[in-house]
Design an enzyme around this catalytic site. Structure first.
Site, short mmCIF file in Angstrom:
data_model
loop_
_atom_site.label_atom_id
_atom_site.label_comp_id
_atom_site.label_asym_id
_atom_site.label_seq_id
_atom_site.Cartn_x
_atom_site.Cartn_y
_atom_site.Cartn_z
N GLU A 151 10.97 12.49 13.23
CA GLU A 151 11.35 12.57 11.81
C GLU A 151 10.13 12.28 10.94
O GLU A 151 9.35 11.40 11.25
CB GLU A 151 12.47 11.55 11.55
N PHE A 152 9.99 13.03 9.85
CA PHE A 152 8.81 12.87 8.99
C PHE A 152 9.16 12.39 7.59
O PHE A 152 8.32 12.41 6.69
CB PHE A 152 8.05 14.19 8.91
N LYS A 204 4.08 13.26 16.14
CA LYS A 204 4.47 12.20 15.20
C LYS A 204 3.37 11.14 15.05
O LYS A 204 2.96 10.80 13.94
CB LYS A 204 5.77 11.56 15.69
N PHE A 249 -1.87 11.99 -0.79
CA PHE A 249 -2.31 10.86 0.02
C PHE A 249 -3.80 10.55 -0.17
O PHE A 249 -4.50 10.17 0.75
CB PHE A 249 -1.96 11.06 1.51
N GLY A 253 -6.02 2.25 -3.42
CA GLY A 253 -5.22 1.10 -3.84
C GLY A 253 -5.54 -0.11 -3.00
O GLY A 253 -6.68 -0.28 -2.56
N CYS A 260 5.90 1.75 9.13
CA CYS A 260 5.45 2.87 9.98
C CYS A 260 3.94 2.88 10.24
O CYS A 260 3.51 2.74 11.38
CB CYS A 260 5.88 4.19 9.36
N LYS A 320 5.93 0.13 -1.32
CA LYS A 320 5.61 1.29 -2.15
C LYS A 320 6.76 1.46 -3.15
O LYS A 320 7.75 0.75 -3.07
CB LYS A 320 5.44 2.54 -1.31
C1 UGA Z 1 5.37 7.38 6.49
C2 UGA Z 1 5.05 8.89 6.53
O1 UGA Z 1 4.52 9.31 5.27
C3 UGA Z 1 6.31 9.70 6.86
O2 UGA Z 1 5.98 11.07 6.98
C4 UGA Z 1 6.90 9.19 8.19
O3 UGA Z 1 8.10 9.86 8.53
C5 UGA Z 1 7.19 7.70 8.05
O4 UGA Z 1 5.97 6.99 7.73
C6 UGA Z 1 7.74 7.20 9.37
O5 UGA Z 1 7.02 7.21 10.36
O6 UGA Z 1 8.95 6.90 9.45
P1 UGA Z 1 6.53 5.74 4.70
O7 UGA Z 1 6.03 4.64 5.57
O8 UGA Z 1 7.96 5.74 4.29
O9 UGA Z 1 6.29 7.18 5.41
O10 UGA Z 1 5.66 5.73 3.36
P2 UGA Z 1 4.40 6.52 2.78
O11 UGA Z 1 4.82 7.24 1.58
O12 UGA Z 1 3.72 7.30 3.83
O13 UGA Z 1 3.46 5.31 2.33
C7 UGA Z 1 2.92 4.39 3.28
C8 UGA Z 1 1.97 3.42 2.62
O14 UGA Z 1 0.78 4.10 2.19
C9 UGA Z 1 2.51 2.73 1.37
O15 UGA Z 1 2.15 1.37 1.40
C10 UGA Z 1 1.85 3.46 0.22
O16 UGA Z 1 1.72 2.67 -0.92
C11 UGA Z 1 0.50 3.79 0.83
N1 UGA Z 1 -0.18 4.94 0.23
C12 UGA Z 1 0.36 6.19 0.31
C13 UGA Z 1 -1.41 4.76 -0.41
O17 UGA Z 1 -1.94 3.63 -0.50
N2 UGA Z 1 -2.03 5.86 -0.95
C14 UGA Z 1 -1.51 7.10 -0.87
O18 UGA Z 1 -2.15 8.05 -1.38
C15 UGA Z 1 -0.28 7.27 -0.23
#
Ligand code: UGA
Length: 430
Positions: A151-152, A204, A249, A253, A260, A320
């Site tokens: 799952e993504f 994954k 992405f 920050g 994850c 987040k």
């Molecule tokens: C992540 C993946 O993006 C999903 O595709 C995957 O399904 C999921 O893990 C999983 O394995 O279940 P998620 O952990 O929900 O999703 O959140 P993200 O949106 O990926 O953010 C992860 C972290 O990266 C957060 O702390 C966010 O603040 C940080 N982030 C994200 C940044 O610091 N900069 C960015 O540009 C994007």
């Protein structure tokens, strides 16, 4: 299709609900009786935009139901999805005991051909182990297929991600389960990648590690921008327009967190080691992430000097935006570091405060309104990228602070505007 989903965490509950929404009949299984009772009554145990309405709607239509019995789920379904946690162990490897337990429970209840689909994030070759386990523990000795279907979805955007996926990955050992899997996903109108099980499992870990790498890359660039007097957002924009790199992405920050990326990176490093490859690149991704937080804390201590007896307002606790999840949250890590240095905190998060209360107790005041956080504080810190923080009443915050100092760990405000308004404003990479 008649589907069962075992495990109603973020992935299981959203997957089950969206499958019901597109017309499948779904029974969700969880061994937590209180959770099942809550879901049956139309409540949901997590905050995820749009999910509660969808659960209510599909429960009312009779397409979505909940039970504590795996056997019931197996008997009523043709395809059984496993969506249970795969938590990290102290050495970084993955604890697969929940997967094994569920595989045995499914095997015990099987009386005819079933497709067992792994949705949890697992190390490569887990499908082989699940296959062996089901064979061993199935008294009826019926035929079955094991499928890997990672799952993504992202937390906070889970419903949208699931309803409109970029792709669906289906890892199989034979052609037999492909038609059923394709029928399940047909309504989502996404490209379907049919591959072998090991490759699906690797996709994954490889995807999450690459996304974490992308974040660490831009965070490393942010350090260079600070030293060289450049702006990381300009750089991200300039490189992101190259379609081979992509815009998403690339937000610098205080580093990535959540349940994850940190876990999957450690797991992938461990898995690589086990197959004989030292994935040093990913070790560096972890290091950059840790250093990014160190650099941010240093910015705070360089400006405020001694933190003992200082009061700091913190906006954001969730890992987040759009989620109440505080697991491995950089914001919580930051708060803990500030408290360790002797500061007391006034904190606010739109959804994450209840869950944060178990992690942050001493020296922390939880504030219901973001505009009250600054009261009596020496500085404000932004730790989570909630959109609504951009609406903060900056005039009021200035009046409430002893000095107008803001450390913005998510680059939510514009440096030139903040300076014009009289703030001492420190952000990341600009
Ligand atoms: C992540 C993946 O993006 C999903 O595709 C995957 O399904 C999921 O893990 C999983 O394995 O279940 P998620 O952990 O929900 O999703 O959140 P993200 O949106 O990926 O953010 C992860 C972290 O990266 C957060 O702390 C966010 O603040 C940080 N982030 C994200 C940044 O610091 N900069 C960015 O540009 C994007």
């Amino acid at each position: 299709m008649k589907l069962a989903i075992v495990g109603t965490g973020y992935v299981g509950l959203v997957t089950g609900t969206c499958f019901a929404e597109v017309g499948h009949r779904v029974i969700c299984v969880d061994n937590d009786a209180n959770k099942v009772k809550m879901l049956q009554a139309g409540g949901i145990p997590i905050y995820e935009p749009g999910l509660e309405e969808l659960v209510k709607k599909n429960v009312a239509s009779g397409r979505l139901s909940f039970t504590t019995s795996t056997a019931e789920g197996v008997q009523l379904s043709d395809v059984i999805f496993i969506a249970v946690p795969t938590p990290p162990q102290p050495d970084g490897s993955v604890d697969l005991s929940f997967i094994e337990r569920v595989a045995r429970d499914i095997a015990a209840a099987m009386t005819g051909y079933k497709i067992i689909v792994d949705k949890s994030t697992v190390p490569v070759k887990t499908g082989e182990k699940v296959t062996e386990t089901i064979k061993r523990y199935c008294p009826a000795k019926v035929e079955f297929d094991v499928v890997s279907n990672p799952e993504f979805l992202r937390e906070g955007f889970a419903v949208g991600d699931l309803m409109n996926p970029d792709r669906v990955v289906i890892g199989v050992r034979s052609k037999r389960p492909v038609a059923a899997m394709t029928e399940i996903y047909e309504p989502f109108k996404a490209p379907i990648v049919v591959t072998d099980i090991n490759s699906a499992e690797l996709i994954k870990h490889a995807a999450n590690s690459f996304l974490a790498l992308k974040i660490s890359y831009i965070n490393a660039i942010s350090a260079i921008c600070e030293a060289a007097g450049a702006n990381v957002e300009e750089v991200a924009h300039g490189i992101g327009l190259d379609e081979r790199i992509g815009k998403r992405f690339l937000n610098a920050g205080i580093g990535f967190g959540g349940s994850c990326f940190p876990k999957d990176l450690s797991a992938f490093i461990k898995i690589s080691e086990q197959v004989g490859y030292e994935f040093r690149l990913l070790k560096e991704v972890q290091q950059i992430n840790a250093r990014q937080m160190d650099r941010f804390v240093k910015k705070i201590t360089d400006t405020l000097w001694v933190l003992k007896d200082k009061k700091i307002g913190v906006l954001g606790l969730a890992f987040k935006q759009n989620t109440d999840d505080v697991r491995s949250s950089p914001a919580i890590d930051l708060c803990q570091r500030l408290i360790k240095e002797g500061a007391t905190l006034r904190v606010h998060d739109p959804k994450g405060m209840d869950k944060a209360k178990a992690l942050l107790k001493e020296g922390v005041t939880y504030v219901d309104d973001m505009n009250d956080v600054a009261q009596g504080c020496d500085a404000l810190v932004v730790a989570t990228e909630w959109e609504e923080f951009k609406q903060l009443d900056l005039d009021l915050a200035r009046k409430n602070l002893s000095h107008p100092i803001m450390f913005d760990g998510r680059n939510l405000f514009d440096p030139a505007t903040m300076e014009k308004l009289g703030w001492i404003y420190k952000s990341v990479g600009r």
